[in-house]
Design an enzyme around this catalytic site. Structure first.
Site, PDB file in Angstrom:
ATOM      1  N   ARG A  83      13.070  13.518   2.829  1.00 53.97           N
ATOM      2  CA  ARG A  83      13.362  13.845   4.225  1.00 53.97           C
ATOM      3  C   ARG A  83      14.869  13.913   4.431  1.00 53.97           C
ATOM      4  O   ARG A  83      15.606  13.039   4.002  1.00 53.97           O
ATOM      5  CB  ARG A  83      12.774  12.801   5.161  1.00 53.97           C
ATOM      6  CG  ARG A  83      13.028  13.185   6.625  1.00 53.97           C
ATOM      7  CD  ARG A  83      12.179  12.465   7.583  1.00 53.97           C
ATOM      8  NE  ARG A  83      12.423  12.968   8.930  1.00 53.97           N
ATOM      9  CZ  ARG A  83      12.061  12.335  10.015  1.00 53.97           C
ATOM     10  NH1 ARG A  83      11.404  11.198   9.931  1.00 53.97           N
ATOM     11  NH2 ARG A  83      12.315  12.844  11.199  1.00 53.97           N
ATOM     12  N   ARG A  94       7.430  17.615   7.592  1.00 57.50           N
ATOM     13  CA  ARG A  94       8.187  16.609   6.854  1.00 57.50           C
ATOM     14  C   ARG A  94       7.321  15.942   5.797  1.00 57.50           C
ATOM     15  O   ARG A  94       6.109  15.859   5.940  1.00 57.50           O
ATOM     16  CB  ARG A  94       8.786  15.562   7.787  1.00 57.50           C
ATOM     17  CG  ARG A  94       7.753  14.862   8.644  1.00 57.50           C
ATOM     18  CD  ARG A  94       8.348  14.250   9.868  1.00 57.50           C
ATOM     19  NE  ARG A  94       9.037  15.283  10.597  1.00 57.50           N
ATOM     20  CZ  ARG A  94       9.814  15.071  11.637  1.00 57.50           C
ATOM     21  NH1 ARG A  94      10.000  13.878  12.075  1.00 57.50           N
ATOM     22  NH2 ARG A  94      10.418  16.051  12.250  1.00 57.50           N
ATOM     23  N   ASP A  99       8.577   5.412  11.432  1.00 61.18           N
ATOM     24  CA  ASP A  99       9.057   4.990  12.745  1.00 61.18           C
ATOM     25  C   ASP A  99       8.834   3.510  12.929  1.00 61.18           C
ATOM     26  O   ASP A  99       7.710   3.008  12.730  1.00 61.18           O
ATOM     27  CB  ASP A  99       8.331   5.741  13.867  1.00 61.18           C
ATOM     28  CG  ASP A  99       8.796   7.179  14.020  1.00 61.18           C
ATOM     29  OD1 ASP A  99       9.939   7.480  13.620  1.00 61.18           O
ATOM     30  OD2 ASP A  99       8.017   7.994  14.534  1.00 61.18           O
TER      31      ASP A  99
END
Length: 163
Positions: A83, A94, A99
């Site tokens: 990434r 991606r 997160d």
């Protein structure tokens, strides 16, 4: 030690194999212990909808890293798996998206990091796997289960476990 919830996503390459390797990297590089891992879920793309379906999952870890160091480490792992945040389209395809959803009950708002994740309660693709591992977890005053009940889960499909 702190408890952190991390969402994983991707739609390029063998995402499920990437998740397995990425989770091992997360635990190793954060001196973390894996407490829980959700199933993988096939989900419709969000934001930019003209792309392949995503695979999403969530993990819960225990770590001694502070939130900023944890986020830095997650970004290093994303980069290791291909990434390039600096040169990608927002919400585009991606290989790996990591997160940081929540870190204990910490609330942070800096240019680099907002906790809990600011769009958590808009994203059934995060809440569905999160509800599998932490349905009663209260984040920003809402239980994961209750937050998921407010959203459509249309198009979200739990994938069979890998062999």
């Amino acid at each position: 030690m702190a408890n952190a919830l991390i969402a994983l996503g991707g739609n390029v390459g063998d995402v499920r194999a990437t998740f397995q390797k990425a989770i091992a990297n997360i635990c190793g590089m954060t001196q973390g212990a894996l407490l829980a891992r959700s199933s993988d879920y096939a989900t419709p793309p969000w934001g930019e909808v003209q792309q392949a379906r995503f695979v999403n999952a969530c993990i819960e870890i225990e770590t001694g890293l502070d939130p900023d160091a944890l986020l830095f480490t997650l970004h290093r792992i994303e980069n290791k798996f291909g990434r390039d945040r600096a040169n990608e389209r927002r919400w585009g395809p991606r290989t790996l998206d990591l997160d940081l959803i929540a870190y204990d009950d910490v609330s942070i708002e800096t240019p680099e990091l907002t906790l809990p994740h600011p769009r958590l309660f808009e994203r059934a693709f995060v809440l569905a796997p999160l509800a599998e591992i932490a349905p009663e977890r209260v984040i920003a005053g809402r239980s994961v289960r209750a937050a998921l009940a407010q959203l459509s889960t249309q198009g979200i499909e739990r994938l069979p476990d890998l062999g």
